[in-house]
Design a protein around this motif. Sequence first.
Motif, PDB file in Angstrom:
ATOM      1  N   TRP B 541      -5.057 103.797  25.247  1.00 16.23           N
ATOM      2  CA  TRP B 541      -6.016 104.373  25.976  1.00 16.23           C
ATOM      3  C   TRP B 541      -6.301 106.054  26.422  1.00 16.23           C
ATOM      4  O   TRP B 541      -6.812 106.395  25.882  1.00 16.23           O
ATOM      5  CB  TRP B 541      -6.649 103.570  27.358  1.00 16.23           C
ATOM      6  CG  TRP B 541      -8.128 103.930  28.221  1.00 16.23           C
ATOM      7  CD1 TRP B 541      -7.530 104.539  29.313  1.00 16.23           C
ATOM      8  CD2 TRP B 541      -8.660 103.731  28.222  1.00 16.23           C
ATOM      9  NE1 TRP B 541      -9.247 105.402  29.699  1.00 16.23           N
ATOM     10  CE2 TRP B 541      -9.645 104.197  28.752  1.00 16.23           C
ATOM     11  CE3 TRP B 541      -9.499 103.084  26.699  1.00 16.23           C
ATOM     12  CZ2 TRP B 541     -11.372 104.694  28.712  1.00 16.23           C
ATOM     13  CZ3 TRP B 541     -10.959 102.776  26.903  1.00 16.23           C
ATOM     14  CH2 TRP B 541     -11.870 103.536  27.745  1.00 16.23           C
ATOM     15  N   SER B 542      -4.094 105.983  26.830  1.00 16.83           N
ATOM     16  CA  SER B 542      -3.777 107.360  27.288  1.00 16.83           C
ATOM     17  C   SER B 542      -4.423 108.065  25.977  1.00 16.83           C
ATOM     18  O   SER B 542      -4.391 109.413  26.753  1.00 16.83           O
ATOM     19  CB  SER B 542      -3.147 107.248  27.834  1.00 16.83           C
ATOM     20  OG  SER B 542      -1.448 106.736  26.784  1.00 16.83           O
ATOM     21  N   TYR B 543      -3.717 107.593  25.063  1.00 15.02           N
ATOM     22  CA  TYR B 543      -3.696 108.179  23.468  1.00 15.02           C
ATOM     23  C   TYR B 543      -4.895 108.339  23.010  1.00 15.02           C
ATOM     24  O   TYR B 543      -5.330 109.041  21.473  1.00 15.02           O
ATOM     25  CB  TYR B 543      -2.115 107.949  22.635  1.00 15.02           C
ATOM     26  CG  TYR B 543      -1.265 108.756  23.008  1.00 15.02           C
ATOM     27  CD1 TYR B 543      -0.983 109.540  23.118  1.00 15.02           C
ATOM     28  CD2 TYR B 543      -0.545 108.012  24.418  1.00 15.02           C
ATOM     29  CE1 TYR B 543       0.343 109.871  22.967  1.00 15.02           C
ATOM     30  CE2 TYR B 543       0.352 108.166  24.474  1.00 15.02           C
ATOM     31  CZ  TYR B 543       1.441 109.349  23.806  1.00 15.02           C
ATOM     32  OH  TYR B 543       2.157 109.704  24.697  1.00 15.02           O
ATOM     33  N   LEU B 544      -5.702 107.717  23.528  1.00 11.48           N
ATOM     34  CA  LEU B 544      -7.032 107.663  22.532  1.00 11.48           C
ATOM     35  C   LEU B 544      -7.960 109.154  22.819  1.00 11.48           C
ATOM     36  O   LEU B 544      -8.187 109.847  21.698  1.00 11.48           O
ATOM     37  CB  LEU B 544      -8.506 106.653  23.075  1.00 11.48           C
ATOM     38  CG  LEU B 544      -8.292 105.611  22.345  1.00 11.48           C
ATOM     39  CD1 LEU B 544      -9.418 104.334  23.261  1.00 11.48           C
ATOM     40  CD2 LEU B 544      -7.784 105.370  21.219  1.00 11.48           C
ATOM     41  N   VAL B 556     -11.997 106.054  16.318  1.00  8.98           N
ATOM     42  CA  VAL B 556     -13.466 104.612  17.193  1.00  8.98           C
ATOM     43  C   VAL B 556     -13.079 103.525  16.634  1.00  8.98           C
ATOM     44  O   VAL B 556     -13.061 102.399  16.855  1.00  8.98           O
ATOM     45  CB  VAL B 556     -14.833 105.318  15.914  1.00  8.98           C
ATOM     46  CG1 VAL B 556     -15.517 103.717  16.559  1.00  8.98           C
ATOM     47  CG2 VAL B 556     -15.382 106.269  17.505  1.00  8.98           C
ATOM     48  N   LYS B 557     -12.191 103.497  14.843  1.00  9.87           N
ATOM     49  CA  LYS B 557     -11.966 102.212  14.279  1.00  9.87           C
ATOM     50  C   LYS B 557     -10.636 101.619  14.938  1.00  9.87           C
ATOM     51  O   LYS B 557     -11.081 100.421  15.308  1.00  9.87           O
ATOM     52  CB  LYS B 557     -11.746 102.709  12.716  1.00  9.87           C
ATOM     53  CG  LYS B 557     -13.260 102.863  11.560  1.00  9.87           C
ATOM     54  CD  LYS B 557     -12.591 103.112  10.214  1.00  9.87           C
ATOM     55  CE  LYS B 557     -13.256 103.682   9.738  1.00  9.87           C
ATOM     56  NZ  LYS B 557     -13.259 105.031   8.549  1.00  9.87           N
ATOM     57  N   ILE B 558      -9.790 102.450  15.768  1.00 11.88           N
ATOM     58  CA  ILE B 558      -9.076 101.399  16.105  1.00 11.88           C
ATOM     59  C   ILE B 558     -10.122 101.437  17.343  1.00 11.88           C
ATOM     60  O   ILE B 558      -9.752  99.627  17.867  1.00 11.88           O
ATOM     61  CB  ILE B 558      -8.021 103.256  16.674  1.00 11.88           C
ATOM     62  CG1 ILE B 558      -7.005 103.713  15.424  1.00 11.88           C
ATOM     63  CG2 ILE B 558      -7.140 102.241  17.806  1.00 11.88           C
ATOM     64  CD1 ILE B 558      -6.634 104.759  15.711  1.00 11.88           C
ATOM     65  N   ILE B 559     -10.326 101.609  18.101  1.00  9.74           N
ATOM     66  CA  ILE B 559     -10.747 100.844  19.001  1.00  9.74           C
ATOM     67  C   ILE B 559     -11.649  99.436  19.228  1.00  9.74           C
ATOM     68  O   ILE B 559     -11.506  98.681  19.106  1.00  9.74           O
ATOM     69  CB  ILE B 559     -12.085 101.662  19.753  1.00  9.74           C
ATOM     70  CG1 ILE B 559     -11.085 102.644  20.474  1.00  9.74           C
ATOM     71  CG2 ILE B 559     -12.566 100.763  21.211  1.00  9.74           C
ATOM     72  CD1 ILE B 559     -12.174 104.007  20.961  1.00  9.74           C
ATOM     73  N   ILE B 560     -12.462  99.536  17.838  1.00  8.09           N
ATOM     74  CA  ILE B 560     -12.907  98.630  17.056  1.00  8.09           C
ATOM     75  C   ILE B 560     -11.783  97.929  17.145  1.00  8.09           C
ATOM     76  O   ILE B 560     -12.458  95.983  17.500  1.00  8.09           O
ATOM     77  CB  ILE B 560     -14.153  99.005  15.715  1.00  8.09           C
ATOM     78  CG1 ILE B 560     -15.046 100.078  16.964  1.00  8.09           C
ATOM     79  CG2 ILE B 560     -14.802  97.362  15.412  1.00  8.09           C
ATOM     80  CD1 ILE B 560     -16.071  99.970  15.755  1.00  8.09           C
ATOM     81  N   LEU B 571      -9.914  96.718  29.107  1.00  7.15           N
ATOM     82  CA  LEU B 571      -9.834  98.041  29.225  1.00  7.15           C
ATOM     83  C   LEU B 571     -10.588  98.135  28.180  1.00  7.15           C
ATOM     84  O   LEU B 571     -10.868  99.888  28.587  1.00  7.15           O
ATOM     85  CB  LEU B 571      -7.905  98.716  28.822  1.00  7.15           C
ATOM     86  CG  LEU B 571      -7.519  98.896  30.439  1.00  7.15           C
ATOM     87  CD1 LEU B 571      -6.035  99.429  29.625  1.00  7.15           C
ATOM     88  CD2 LEU B 571      -8.389 100.464  30.585  1.00  7.15           C
ATOM     89  N   PHE B 572     -10.845  98.012  27.026  1.00  4.99           N
ATOM     90  CA  PHE B 572     -12.023  98.397  26.322  1.00  4.99           C
ATOM     91  C   PHE B 572     -13.422  97.800  26.366  1.00  4.99           C
ATOM     92  O   PHE B 572     -13.834  96.968  25.732  1.00  4.99           O
ATOM     93  CB  PHE B 572     -11.082  97.592  24.979  1.00  4.99           C
ATOM     94  CG  PHE B 572     -10.147  98.942  24.504  1.00  4.99           C
ATOM     95  CD1 PHE B 572     -10.249  99.894  24.470  1.00  4.99           C
ATOM     96  CD2 PHE B 572      -8.797  98.848  24.606  1.00  4.99           C
ATOM     97  CE1 PHE B 572      -8.989 100.593  23.621  1.00  4.99           C
ATOM     98  CE2 PHE B 572      -7.854  99.188  24.853  1.00  4.99           C
ATOM     99  CZ  PHE B 572      -7.958 100.229  23.969  1.00  4.99           C
ATOM    100  N   ASP B 579     -18.558 106.149  27.344  1.00  6.16           N
ATOM    101  CA  ASP B 579     -18.549 107.199  28.589  1.00  6.16           C
ATOM    102  C   ASP B 579     -17.335 108.001  27.773  1.00  6.16           C
ATOM    103  O   ASP B 579     -17.857 108.950  27.380  1.00  6.16           O
ATOM    104  CB  ASP B 579     -17.591 106.971  30.088  1.00  6.16           C
ATOM    105  CG  ASP B 579     -18.706 106.416  30.609  1.00  6.16           C
ATOM    106  OD1 ASP B 579     -20.458 106.759  29.839  1.00  6.16           O
ATOM    107  OD2 ASP B 579     -18.982 105.707  31.436  1.00  6.16           O
ATOM    108  N   LEU B 580     -16.230 107.987  27.653  1.00  4.68           N
ATOM    109  CA  LEU B 580     -15.295 108.065  26.425  1.00  4.68           C
ATOM    110  C   LEU B 580     -15.332 109.274  25.324  1.00  4.68           C
ATOM    111  O   LEU B 580     -15.192 110.200  25.116  1.00  4.68           O
ATOM    112  CB  LEU B 580     -14.319 107.684  26.488  1.00  4.68           C
ATOM    113  CG  LEU B 580     -12.729 108.318  26.086  1.00  4.68           C
ATOM    114  CD1 LEU B 580     -12.090 109.037  27.203  1.00  4.68           C
ATOM    115  CD2 LEU B 580     -12.376 107.252  24.880  1.00  4.68           C
ATOM    116  N   LEU B 581     -16.582 107.585  24.530  1.00  6.95           N
ATOM    117  CA  LEU B 581     -16.670 108.531  23.258  1.00  6.95           C
ATOM    118  C   LEU B 581     -17.802 109.776  23.627  1.00  6.95           C
ATOM    119  O   LEU B 581     -17.939 110.457  22.277  1.00  6.95           O
ATOM    120  CB  LEU B 581     -17.054 107.738  22.938  1.00  6.95           C
ATOM    121  CG  LEU B 581     -16.137 106.656  22.216  1.00  6.95           C
ATOM    122  CD1 LEU B 581     -16.587 105.449  21.143  1.00  6.95           C
ATOM    123  CD2 LEU B 581     -15.016 106.869  21.699  1.00  6.95           C
TER     124      LEU B 581
END
Lengths: 211, 858
Positions: B541-544, B556-560, B571-572, B579-581
Amino acid sequence: MTSQDVTGKKKADLKVVILGAANVGKTTLIHRYAKGVFSEHPNTLGASFTLKQWKNRNVAIWDTAGEERFQGLSNFYCRQAGAAILAYDVTERKSFEELKTRFTQLLAAAEPNRLAVVVGTKHDLVEEKGKAVEREEAVLLAKQLNPNISDYIPIFETSSLNGLGVTEVFETIFEKCLRFDAIATHLVNSTIDLSAQKKAGSNNSKNNCAC
Amino acid sequence: MSLKVYDIYPALEKLNSASDKAKSKIECIECSDKNLFIGTNDCYVIHYLLEEVKGRNNRLSFKSERHEHKYLGLKKPIEKLNVAKALKRLLVLCDESLLMLNMLPLEPVVGMGKIKSVVSFCINPNPVRKNPFSIELCIALKKRVVQVYTLTEDRVFVTKEITTQQPSVYISMNASYICAALQDQYIMMNTETSTVQDLFPYQNERTNPLITLIKNNEYLINGPNALGVFVTTAGMSQRPPLQWSESLISVVCSYPYVLALNDEFITIHSILDQQQKQSIPFQGGQFIAEFGDKILVSTHYQIFALVPISLETQVQDLLSDRRVEEALELTSVMGKVQLPGEKYHKLMKKVLLMAGFIEFANMNFENSTKYFLKSKLDCRELIILFPNLLPSDNEFSRSIPPLHEIADILQLCKGDAEKISLYEEFLCKILTAMELNDSNKQYKMESDTALLKVYAKNNYEELIKFLDNSNRQLHDECIDWLRNRNRHYALGLLYGIKNNWTSALDIWTKIADGELEDEMFPGIEYVLDCLLKIEGDELVWSYLEWALKKDPISAVKIIIQRQEKYPQSDLFLADSIIDLLLPYNRAVTTYLEHLVFKQETKEERYHTHLAALYLERVLKIRGDSTETSTYKLSTNTELVSARKDFQRILRESSLFRVHLILGKLKNTDMYTEMAILYGKLEEHERALKLLVHKQRDFVAAEEYCEMYAKGRDIESRRYLFHSLLQVYLDAKYEKIDNLIGPTISLLNKHPAEFDPVRVLQQLPENLSIGLISSFLSSSIRRHLHGSRTSRIHRMLARRQHLQVKSRVFHEQQTSITISDNQVCDVCNRIFDEPTCVRFPNGAISHIQCSKTSLNPFL
């Protein structure tokens, strides 16, 4: 340092001894067969010995000294030989004569039904020096020495320099002396197998009876 | 091959004469334990005690102490001495007589005569009949007879006698076999069967007949032409002869060596390979005899001891001469014979190690590898030679005694950088090889650390490959090592192996941001890949945000993918991610697409958000584009695809807020989209009007109808198609003539969806009948068909009606009788009035009973 002791301890299945006048190339012949290369050797003192594996069988090849002073020992080293190679130099008449006078009598020390293979050496020198011993004479000698053999004549003309006939000499000896042996052991084995099966069978029937 | 097998030490410096007159000379010697008996030329037997003394530095010396002596009074030299240990007696051959002495003190045995005319005698070391209080003696007489005696405390008697062709001059007996030298012939005698077998002739004048027992059934005979011929009791030879020197005096066997003495040398052969191993110059040798595991050899006045050099020392000597192959061969051949299994393996390992280091020092890497691998070298032994490669806190110290004399590689290479790098390459190879055959398990950390250090220095590519294995065990020291060499990427990998992803990511992001430099760094994709793989959501998260800045789509792919991989992770959450995006349009779009289309979320706000985003994008592209012409805009692929996306959500989703989107569209010319939205609101006429009059896309209009007609009943379908027809024919917007074409095609294409009567009323009067003939004929056909079908229906219904009537009639023909005794089938009570209910199955009940829930016939 070679490790002949380790192998020497094993009982050899066949003893082959090579006889012949000095300098006909007995050691060279064995060396050519065992190592596949030509090399010159100093006079053999007494005897030397090479162990060769042939289809899981051990063959001890005894190389003897050709000089007359070793005659007594050569006789001793001939003992229980299953096969003897009688070597002469095809370009040296004297070596063939000596074979007949000195060496054939040594065969008496070998096994009674030993194979005696007459081998002419240094065939590569024929062109240069001319042939001193005709093949026919050698054939005659081979026939005389092996009165029991009718289907082939154990005579070879060889050259340790170019390898002519060398392998054939030894292969023929092993083939003739060991193959029959091999069949015999095979027969023995199969007999054991059968009886073992029978035994197992009878055990079973006994077990059945008990109930 | 020359080798030092025995060391020679003085044992008896000087023989003190027994008598004062003449100087005694040693003729023969014999040992039993510490007792040394010397037979002299002047017929004395002298007894010494001989002891080994180990001095400082393990130096061996011998101390001899003279005890007593006995004069036998025959004035002849003593030829042979033999100890009969079981009887504590000494057998003495002198002047053809065999005498017996008590050993301690040296006195003749009372009551035992001497045996005369003895040429040679020997004690059978392995008699067949084993009586511990007797010995078996074999004697060759001057006559042609060999006799076997049994000797007890008080008796001596002949047990066997064999006649030979000639007198024997030398005999040796073991078990039931006697090997004898006749005057010109060696023979083998079997005492059990009394058979005599000739061995081979020799010349008495040239060859000293000597027979030595080698093993139970094998003798070594001094044959003609200085050959040592091996003979078995079967009269055969199983080994090639030894080549001795001329004029041997005495031979002794100490397995696996044979020591032969002539007047100038002691030569030592190995029985095993029949080669001469050592030759010791020795003038005036007289006699050689066994003394425990040592050998004594005498001259006329002195006695020396030959002490076998331990195999270890022999091997060590060879190794210090750099004769590696020979040392190994000696160890493997002799070690097996001389040492018990464990000791042998230990020695073999040591020799292999030393051999390995010798070859190592010679840069003979192939052999060195071979030896090291075979010896299962402790890798630290090797690593320690390379400065700084072992972790500094490692307490390993080299084995003692040292295996080699190498201080370190620098000293070995004298600073030659090229050589050093060759050595380092070798180290890597061998450590890798050890790893492969698992011999280094115990010291994996040391091995891996050394490999890392060398690779970091010399071969960055290999280093990366090396670190691509999460099983590496690396010392913390490696971190500084890599940092100091600017191997930042590798350092990150190292942190990864140590599961310190925070530091790993920290370094990699720095490289990606250009703060650190590293040629091997594979790029941002690598970091993103890691973010996908590693565990620990907070860290990711901190590196997102960093990842989003670098590559929003990948982020975003990573998140998904992480969401799919760890569905429980809290967390996700979608909202926080959005909000982050938010700052990243594309990213948020991608994420919402995933939510809406893949996950099929039911949340209205995501649908609306996505639709709004799509719209925003379309508007932005249009706004950016300077082109105003519709045609040009329609060829703008970006726009086309953006609109397609937009239309897709409008069509597929039914959750977004239609009015909101519609409101945004109101002032645009995005009629297709608006039509879809009106369709959603079931305001088909408005939609169709847009499509026909604004968009002028008749195909789209028809498709619209088709789409909404699908699966509806005929009325709704007709409503749709008539609406379209109405739109086409509505003269309020434009001239009807302009829309005649699509009208006709609509009618002809979908004749079934129209009511022909209404159509005919609506169509303009002046329309050519030919244009709609297809529509008309198909309508007529369908109507005719309909009419006929209806008739058939009617007739079938009529028939059914008649059948029912007939059945009613039949039913009414039957009667039922209610009597006083008749009981209601439901309540089982009698009827008290004539009204009743009859069920189709014939049951009869009260009227009220027929209505109760208890009624079983309903």
